[in-house]
Design a protein around this motif. Structure first.
Motif, PDB file in Angstrom:
ATOM      1  N   UNK A  20      -3.680   4.261  10.311  1.00  0.00           N
ATOM      2  CA  UNK A  20      -3.518   2.809  10.372  1.00  0.00           C
ATOM      3  C   UNK A  20      -4.814   2.086   9.980  1.00  0.00           C
ATOM      4  N   UNK A  21      -5.960   2.596  10.419  1.00  0.00           N
ATOM      5  CA  UNK A  21      -7.215   1.908  10.091  1.00  0.00           C
ATOM      6  C   UNK A  21      -7.620   2.179   8.647  1.00  0.00           C
ATOM      7  N   UNK A  22      -7.335   3.381   8.155  1.00  0.00           N
ATOM      8  CA  UNK A  22      -7.666   3.682   6.756  1.00  0.00           C
ATOM      9  C   UNK A  22      -6.797   2.848   5.824  1.00  0.00           C
ATOM     10  N   UNK A  23      -5.552   2.603   6.233  1.00  0.00           N
ATOM     11  CA  UNK A  23      -4.627   1.836   5.390  1.00  0.00           C
ATOM     12  C   UNK A  23      -4.894   0.344   5.430  1.00  0.00           C
ATOM     13  N   UNK A  24      -5.703  -0.118   6.385  1.00  0.00           N
ATOM     14  CA  UNK A  24      -5.951  -1.562   6.509  1.00  0.00           C
ATOM     15  C   UNK A  24      -7.394  -1.948   6.177  1.00  0.00           C
ATOM     16  N   UNK A  25      -8.143  -1.053   5.567  1.00  0.00           N
ATOM     17  CA  UNK A  25      -9.474  -1.435   5.108  1.00  0.00           C
ATOM     18  C   UNK A  25      -9.349  -2.459   3.978  1.00  0.00           C
ATOM     19  N   UNK A  26     -10.406  -3.194   3.751  1.00  0.00           N
ATOM     20  CA  UNK A  26     -10.388  -4.219   2.700  1.00  0.00           C
ATOM     21  C   UNK A  26     -10.114  -3.590   1.340  1.00  0.00           C
ATOM     22  N   UNK A  27     -10.718  -2.438   1.080  1.00  0.00           N
ATOM     23  CA  UNK A  27     -10.528  -1.766  -0.203  1.00  0.00           C
ATOM     24  C   UNK A  27      -9.079  -1.352  -0.406  1.00  0.00           C
ATOM     25  N   UNK A  28      -8.436  -0.866   0.649  1.00  0.00           N
ATOM     26  CA  UNK A  28      -7.042  -0.443   0.529  1.00  0.00           C
ATOM     27  C   UNK A  28      -6.115  -1.632   0.347  1.00  0.00           C
ATOM     28  N   UNK A  29      -6.355  -2.713   1.073  1.00  0.00           N
ATOM     29  CA  UNK A  29      -5.477  -3.878   1.001  1.00  0.00           C
ATOM     30  C   UNK A  29      -5.510  -4.545  -0.369  1.00  0.00           C
ATOM     31  N   UNK A  30      -6.537  -4.285  -1.152  1.00  0.00           N
ATOM     32  CA  UNK A  30      -6.584  -4.834  -2.516  1.00  0.00           C
ATOM     33  C   UNK A  30      -5.444  -4.299  -3.373  1.00  0.00           C
ATOM     34  N   UNK A  31      -4.891  -3.140  -2.999  1.00  0.00           N
ATOM     35  CA  UNK A  31      -3.785  -2.556  -3.766  1.00  0.00           C
ATOM     36  C   UNK A  31      -2.425  -2.997  -3.233  1.00  0.00           C
ATOM     37  N   UNK A  32      -2.421  -3.899  -2.261  1.00  0.00           N
ATOM     38  CA  UNK A  32      -1.187  -4.496  -1.781  1.00  0.00           C
ATOM     39  C   UNK A  32      -0.329  -3.561  -0.946  1.00  0.00           C
ATOM     40  N   UNK A  33       0.953  -3.858  -0.937  1.00  0.00           N
ATOM     41  CA  UNK A  33       1.932  -3.129  -0.130  1.00  0.00           C
ATOM     42  C   UNK A  33       1.907  -1.631  -0.441  1.00  0.00           C
ATOM     43  N   UNK A  34       1.964  -1.297  -1.716  1.00  0.00           N
ATOM     44  CA  UNK A  34       2.013   0.115  -2.118  1.00  0.00           C
ATOM     45  C   UNK A  34       0.758   0.852  -1.686  1.00  0.00           C
ATOM     46  N   UNK A  35      -0.389   0.178  -1.780  1.00  0.00           N
ATOM     47  CA  UNK A  35      -1.635   0.816  -1.396  1.00  0.00           C
ATOM     48  C   UNK A  35      -1.684   1.138   0.087  1.00  0.00           C
ATOM     49  N   UNK A  36      -1.218   0.212   0.923  1.00  0.00           N
ATOM     50  CA  UNK A  36      -1.223   0.430   2.370  1.00  0.00           C
ATOM     51  C   UNK A  36      -0.251   1.546   2.748  1.00  0.00           C
ATOM     52  N   UNK A  37       0.951   1.507   2.182  1.00  0.00           N
ATOM     53  CA  UNK A  37       1.951   2.530   2.494  1.00  0.00           C
ATOM     54  C   UNK A  37       1.486   3.910   2.031  1.00  0.00           C
ATOM     55  N   UNK A  38       0.993   3.980   0.796  1.00  0.00           N
ATOM     56  CA  UNK A  38       0.556   5.277   0.258  1.00  0.00           C
ATOM     57  C   UNK A  38      -0.597   5.847   1.074  1.00  0.00           C
ATOM     58  N   UNK A  48       2.769  -2.856  10.362  1.00  0.00           N
ATOM     59  CA  UNK A  48       3.715  -3.965  10.187  1.00  0.00           C
ATOM     60  C   UNK A  48       3.957  -4.674  11.515  1.00  0.00           C
ATOM     61  N   UNK A  49       4.109  -3.903  12.583  1.00  0.00           N
ATOM     62  CA  UNK A  49       4.421  -4.470  13.890  1.00  0.00           C
ATOM     63  C   UNK A  49       3.270  -5.290  14.457  1.00  0.00           C
ATOM     64  N   UNK A  50       2.043  -4.774  14.321  1.00  0.00           N
ATOM     65  CA  UNK A  50       0.886  -5.442  14.925  1.00  0.00           C
ATOM     66  C   UNK A  50       0.117  -6.321  13.949  1.00  0.00           C
ATOM     67  N   UNK A  51       0.328  -6.101  12.662  1.00  0.00           N
ATOM     68  CA  UNK A  51      -0.402  -6.875  11.664  1.00  0.00           C
ATOM     69  C   UNK A  51      -1.877  -6.534  11.609  1.00  0.00           C
ATOM     70  N   UNK A  52      -2.235  -5.345  12.078  1.00  0.00           N
ATOM     71  CA  UNK A  52      -3.644  -4.969  12.113  1.00  0.00           C
ATOM     72  C   UNK A  52      -3.780  -3.452  12.206  1.00  0.00           C
ATOM     73  N   UNK A  53      -5.010  -3.004  12.049  1.00  0.00           N
ATOM     74  CA  UNK A  53      -5.338  -1.601  12.238  1.00  0.00           C
ATOM     75  C   UNK A  53      -6.471  -1.487  13.243  1.00  0.00           C
ATOM     76  N   UNK A  54      -6.283  -0.622  14.261  1.00  0.00           N
ATOM     77  CA  UNK A  54      -7.292  -0.465  15.305  1.00  0.00           C
ATOM     78  C   UNK A  54      -7.495   1.012  15.608  1.00  0.00           C
ATOM     79  N   UNK A  55      -8.707   1.355  16.007  1.00  0.00           N
ATOM     80  CA  UNK A  55      -8.972   2.752  16.334  1.00  0.00           C
ATOM     81  C   UNK A  55      -8.299   3.176  17.640  1.00  0.00           C
ATOM     82  N   UNK A  56      -7.802   2.211  18.412  1.00  0.00           N
ATOM     83  CA  UNK A  56      -7.093   2.527  19.655  1.00  0.00           C
ATOM     84  C   UNK A  56      -5.587   2.674  19.449  1.00  0.00           C
TER      85      UNK A  56
END
Length: 333
Positions: free
Chosen positions: A93-111, A247-255
Motif C-alpha cells: 500500500x505504501x509503495x503504491x502510493x508514493x509520489x513517483x508511483x502516483x504519477x502513473x495514475x490508476x494503472x501504476x498504483x494497481x500494478x 481505495x477504501x482509506x485514500x492513503x498508504x500507511x506503514x500501519x
C-alpha cells in the motif's frame, strides 16, 4: 455355480462423503451464527445496524481482509502458514502510493500493489520451498522486513492518494446496483478461489500436499513447486487487498494491515480449514470473515470496548479448534 460378491465402493469414498457432510454442517452452522449476529445487531441498534450504508460498510470492510483470507486458506490447506500477510499489505500500500508511483495514475498504483505482493510471496515461497525454512520462521522474517521497509518508505507519515480515478471507486456514485466495487472484487476473488481449490488439479495437489507431502511426492507431485505457487498466490491476494485498502482509506500507511495475519488465520480456522493441512474451504473462510466483521461492527455501534471484542474473538477461535479436533477424532474412527 460361480458366486459373485457385490462390488464394494472404495473406502475413501465414504470418508470423503462424510467430510463433505461435516463441511456442509459447519458452513450451515456458521451461517446460523451470522444470522444470529445480524439479529443481535438489529435488536440492539436497529436504526444504525440495518441501515443500507452500514451494511455496505460491513461488506466493504470484509472485502479487504476477505481477499487476504482466500490466499491464507490455500497456504494453510497445504500445511503451511503465512504470518507476513499484514506486513505485505502495508508495504504494497505504501509503495503504491508514493509520489513517483502516483504519477502513473490508476494503472501504476494497481500494478505496483500487485507486483509488490507477488514479489514478497515469491521470496516467501523460495525460502520455504527451496530454502528448506520452516514457514513460521520464513514468513516471520518477511513480516519484520516488510514492516521495516514500509516504515522507511513513509518515514512514519501518511501518504495521501491524489489520483481521482482511484478515489472515485470508494464513493457511492461508483456502486453497482448499490454494491460497492470493492465487494464485487472480493466476490470475484472468492469465486476464483473456490473454483481453483475445488475444480482444478492445482486445488487437488494443494490438498494432497497438506494431507501427506511424502505421499504427494511419490504420486508425482512437485511438492516444492506447489508450495512456491501457493505463496505466490498468497502474495497476489495481499497485493489486491492492498489496492482495495488504498481505495477504501485514500492513503498508504506503514500501519496498514495490522494484525491481518491473525484475523485471516482465525477466519480460515473457524471456517473449517484444518490448521495441520489437508482440508480447506473457501466458503467457510468467507463466512468466518463475515462473522468477525459483523462482530466488530456490532461492538462499535454499541460503544463496547475493543478488549471485550478481542476476548470474544479469542473464545470463538478456541471453540472452533476444539470442534476441529473432535471432528478429526470422529473421522479417524
Amino acid at each position: 455355480m460361480t458366486l459373485t460378491t457385490p462390488a464394494k465402493s472404495p473406502p475413501t469414498e465414504g470418508r470423503w462423503s462424510a467430510l463433505g457432510l461435516r463441511a456442509d454442517i459447519r458452513n450451515l452452522s456458521l451461517l446460523g451464527v451470522l444470522v444470529a449476529l445480524i439479529a443481535v445487531g438489529g435488536l440492539t441498534r436497529p436504526a444504525e445496524f440495518l441501515a443500507t450504508s452500514n451494511l455496505q460498510l460491513v461488506l466493504t470492510q470484509a472485502s479487504v481482509i476477505g481477499v487476504v483470507t482466500v490466499g491464507m486458506t490455500f497456504v494453510i490447506t497445504s500445511g503451511g502458514i503465512d504470518l507476513s500477510v499484514g506486513a505485505i499489505v502495508a508495504l504494497a500500500s505504501v509503495w503504491a502510493t508514493t509520489v513517483a508511483t502516483q504519477e502513473f495514475g490508476f494503472a501504476g498504483i494497481l500494478f505496483t500493489a500487485v507486483a509488490v505482493g507477488v514479489g514478497c510471496g515469491l521470496v516467501n515461497g523460495v525460502l520455504v520451498a527451496y530454502g528448506g525454512m520452516v514457514p513460521f520462521i520464513a514468513t516471520l522474517a518477511m513480516l519484520a522486513s516488510a514492516r521495516g521497509l514500509a516504515l522507511q518508505i513513509t518515514d512514519g507519515r501518511t501518504q495521501i492518494v491524489t489520483v481521482p480515478s482511484v478515489l472515485d471507486l470508494g464513493i457511492p456514485d461508483a456502486y453497482v446496483l448499490g454494491i460497492p466495487p470493492l465487494v464485487l472484487v472480493f466476490a470475484a476473488v472468492t469465486v476464483a478461489g473456490w473454483l481453483l481449490l475445488n475444480r482444478t488439479t492445482f486445488g487437488r495437489r494443494t490438498i494432497a500436499v497438506g494431507g501427506n507431502p511424502e505421499a504427494a511426492r511419490l504420486a508425482g507431485i512437485d511438492v516444492r513447486r506447489q508450495r512456491l505457487f501457493l505463496y505466490l498466490l498468497s502474495g497476489l491476494c495481499c497485493g489486491i487487498a492492498a489496492f482495495l485498502l488504498v481505495v477504501l482509506s485514500g492513503s498508504g500507511q506503514n500501519t496498514n494491515g495490522n494484525l491481518y495475519e491473525l484475523d485471516a488465520i482465525a477466519a480460515a480456522i473457524i471456517g473449517g480449514t484444518l490448521l495441520s493441512g489437508g482440508r480447506g474451504t473457501i466458503v467457510g473462510s468467507v463466512l468466518g470473515v463475515l462473522v468477525f466483521t459483523t462482530i466488530t461492527n456490532i461492538f462499535a455501534l454499541n460503544n463496547l470496548q475493543s478488549d471485550v471484542q478481542q476476548i470474544a474473538k479469542g473464545a470463538i477461535i478456541v471453540a472452533a479448534v476444539l470442534v476441529q479436533r473432535r471432528t478429526a477424532r470422529d473421522g479417524a474412527t
